[in-house]
Scaffold this active site. Sequence first.
Site, mmCIF file in Angstrom:
data_model
loop_
_atom_site.group_PDB
_atom_site.id
_atom_site.type_symbol
_atom_site.label_atom_id
_atom_site.label_comp_id
_atom_site.label_asym_id
_atom_site.label_seq_id
_atom_site.Cartn_x
_atom_site.Cartn_y
_atom_site.Cartn_z
ATOM 1 N N ASP A 33 0.735 -1.289 0.031
ATOM 2 C CA ASP A 33 -0.007 0.032 0.181
ATOM 3 C C ASP A 33 0.753 1.238 -0.011
ATOM 4 O O ASP A 33 0.202 2.246 -0.328
ATOM 5 C CB ASP A 33 -1.076 -0.103 1.254
ATOM 6 C CG ASP A 33 -0.203 -0.283 2.436
ATOM 7 O OD1 ASP A 33 0.838 -0.520 2.463
ATOM 8 O OD2 ASP A 33 -1.203 -0.287 3.665
ATOM 9 N N GLU A 56 8.758 -10.814 -1.961
ATOM 10 C CA GLU A 56 9.962 -9.804 -2.258
ATOM 11 C C GLU A 56 11.288 -10.392 -2.142
ATOM 12 O O GLU A 56 12.337 -10.111 -2.760
ATOM 13 C CB GLU A 56 9.782 -8.803 -1.004
ATOM 14 C CG GLU A 56 8.695 -7.977 -1.027
ATOM 15 C CD GLU A 56 7.369 -8.616 -0.397
ATOM 16 O OE1 GLU A 56 6.391 -7.953 -0.288
ATOM 17 O OE2 GLU A 56 7.578 -9.763 -0.087
ATOM 18 N N HIS A 119 0.407 0.429 10.401
ATOM 19 C CA HIS A 119 0.870 -0.951 10.133
ATOM 20 C C HIS A 119 2.228 -1.040 9.564
ATOM 21 O O HIS A 119 2.615 0.109 9.018
ATOM 22 C CB HIS A 119 -0.367 -1.420 9.414
ATOM 23 C CG HIS A 119 -0.271 -0.646 8.008
ATOM 24 N ND1 HIS A 119 -0.988 0.472 7.863
ATOM 25 C CD2 HIS A 119 0.018 -1.182 6.763
ATOM 26 C CE1 HIS A 119 -1.053 0.703 6.709
ATOM 27 N NE2 HIS A 119 -0.433 -0.097 5.834
ATOM 28 N N HIS A 120 2.770 -2.073 9.538
ATOM 29 C CA HIS A 120 4.163 -2.399 8.813
ATOM 30 C C HIS A 120 5.179 -1.658 9.772
ATOM 31 O O HIS A 120 6.571 -1.502 9.333
ATOM 32 C CB HIS A 120 4.288 -1.929 7.489
ATOM 33 C CG HIS A 120 3.242 -2.767 6.417
ATOM 34 N ND1 HIS A 120 2.705 -3.769 7.010
ATOM 35 C CD2 HIS A 120 2.868 -2.151 5.222
ATOM 36 C CE1 HIS A 120 1.936 -4.340 5.798
ATOM 37 N NE2 HIS A 120 2.117 -3.368 4.772
ATOM 38 N N GLY A 414 25.798 -17.280 -1.307
ATOM 39 C CA GLY A 414 25.348 -18.770 -1.221
ATOM 40 C C GLY A 414 24.003 -19.142 -0.448
ATOM 41 O O GLY A 414 23.920 -19.877 0.379
ATOM 42 N N ASP A 441 16.495 -29.994 -5.342
ATOM 43 C CA ASP A 441 15.345 -30.091 -4.753
ATOM 44 C C ASP A 441 15.023 -29.587 -3.645
ATOM 45 O O ASP A 441 13.991 -28.781 -3.241
ATOM 46 C CB ASP A 441 14.909 -31.711 -4.681
ATOM 47 C CG ASP A 441 15.853 -32.632 -3.998
ATOM 48 O OD1 ASP A 441 17.002 -32.281 -3.727
ATOM 49 O OD2 ASP A 441 15.494 -33.662 -3.606
ATOM 50 N N ASN A 468 17.871 -35.460 -5.886
ATOM 51 C CA ASN A 468 18.787 -36.665 -4.783
ATOM 52 C C ASN A 468 18.145 -36.739 -3.537
ATOM 53 O O ASN A 468 18.607 -37.173 -2.715
ATOM 54 C CB ASN A 468 20.032 -35.976 -4.894
ATOM 55 C CG ASN A 468 20.270 -34.863 -4.455
ATOM 56 O OD1 ASN A 468 19.539 -34.170 -3.927
ATOM 57 N ND2 ASN A 468 21.373 -34.107 -4.633
ATOM 58 N N GLY A 470 16.918 -34.796 -0.857
ATOM 59 C CA GLY A 470 17.323 -34.195 0.293
ATOM 60 C C GLY A 470 18.532 -33.207 0.152
ATOM 61 O O GLY A 470 18.642 -32.758 -1.182
ATOM 62 N N GLU A 474 24.784 -30.243 2.584
ATOM 63 C CA GLU A 474 24.650 -30.407 3.967
ATOM 64 C C GLU A 474 24.819 -31.873 4.567
ATOM 65 O O GLU A 474 25.575 -31.851 5.369
ATOM 66 C CB GLU A 474 23.216 -29.717 4.641
ATOM 67 C CG GLU A 474 23.039 -28.196 4.674
ATOM 68 C CD GLU A 474 22.736 -27.665 3.379
ATOM 69 O OE1 GLU A 474 22.729 -28.465 2.263
ATOM 70 O OE2 GLU A 474 22.634 -26.341 3.401
#
Length: 568
Positions: A33, A56, A119-120, A414, A441, A468, A470, A474
């Site tokens: 707004d 955003e 607001h915001h 990253g 994925d 793959n 997952g 990590e």
Amino acid sequence: MTSDNTNSLSIGAYILLRLKQIGIDTVFGVPGDFNMPLLDLIEDDAELTWGNNANELNAAYAADGYARVRGMGAVVTAFGVGELSAINGIAGSYSEMVPVIHIVGTPRTASQKSGALLHHTLGNGDFDVFFKMGSMVTVAAANLTLANATAEVDRVILAAYTNKRPGYIALPFDLIHATVQVPVELPLLDFAASKNPVQVQEVAVKQILSAISEAKHPVIIVDGAVIRHGLQSAATDFVNRAGFPTFSTMMGKNAIDETVSNYRGIYTGAVTLEGVKEEIEMADLLIEVGCIKSDFNTGNFSYGFQNTKKICLNSHGTTIGHAEYAGVGMHELLPCLTAALPGLKHQAELSPRVMPAPIDTSSNQITHNYLWNKVPEYIAPNSIVVSETGTAEFGVANMQSPKGATFIGQILWGSIGYSVGAAVGAAFADRSRKVYLFVGDGSFQLTVQEISVFIRQGLTPVIFLLNNDGYLMEKLIHGPERSYNNFQMWDYSKTLEYFGGHLETNKSNGKNPSLIGLEAKVETRQEFENAMELVNQQPDKIHFLEVVMPEFDSPRELSLLCALSENR
């Protein structure tokens, strides 16, 4: 009031005029707004397209991807909630040296002055808190007033372009249509790079030539800052003229034309292909052009040049050994150095270039060894290749580069999920070039909403979803069997269908009534090759391939880097 020499222009229109003058034709963002009157101006401008992103964060990623192709990008968000959603993407642009202009629609000046409970906001009357946050991840920030608007807009855009970092413009709601006087013949912004100090540069050139003449095994490494400053052509000229064995980094992939005879491959410290590593680490002189010595870009700081003389050419200065030549930037020094090189080109004795291991034919699974050897056969010249942090980014590193390709990745910041939004921006930036998106994925589940934008805007990438099962990167670093590295399996190959690619109501928007091409799940090499043959028969459609891969299979480079990461 106008005069013969000035025109009356709204502040919102002035911002858009400046964006158009620097080559921006698409503005990304989400309505809010406090910014919608500016969006009216964008939508009513025949020269501009509103990116209309899903959120955003994705809009900031899209502006980043767009800027990497066009030179600069722009994103519009609302105050507070919108800009904080985007700030991760803006921080990534800062980290990776990408000039994005972030325009934030803020509350009316009177409301801010009175500390109204709006607001915001945080509910404490502090309207500067988000501006301060934005200022920390941008090179220049401005809170526009009627008195300073045009000067501040120009200052932020110039600073962003010159420093290759984002800029922040806070535009109060009541000033969007407020008018200012601008010259009838508004001068273009002066983006000319500052001149190097002549005498200092002359000394630097002499010292570099002296070091080259004394070296028996000089080599060149071309890095990412060359791309950020648009110096690919100058770097290629230097490499060609010098004749020295030349390498690039992951962030510098395609900073020079990889078909030049003395190009030898990617150097990433201990992660480098073994034969390439042996060749480059014989050097007694290392000339680094546009170096960015981050952890992933250097194989976790495993560069092997402790006893090698180094020359580093960068955007704001040059270093020769331990001597610094402040202000001698590579934009001017590089062409001068190229012209000053000896007339007889260096003749290095080059063995055949070391290449990644060929395809292992012992399996019919789609492994990384297979994929990155095979997929270049199907990528068109002059394409844009966008790769996600993780397996894709490291697979692309040593992939054979199509002629004229642009590579987009986020190796330093990253942020997983970046590639999907960035591919949207890249596709907007040049519709004449095919975009190939490689995304894992896990990353895909963070930013999948932007697939809707591809379809709505008539953009036609080829999307490779690497499944793959997952978060593999990590898992390789820590916790391979931990449940936090797994997530719900999706029926990925139906993504285009879910996002409305076949709905008649969407086809009627006029963008492209027959946009959708191949939607497939491929699990074997033959299925992949058959699918890619069909993809290349339909270059004007969007294609989605879910590529099923072994759970723990990874590119060689990623496996080595993750092993090094255990000791960080």
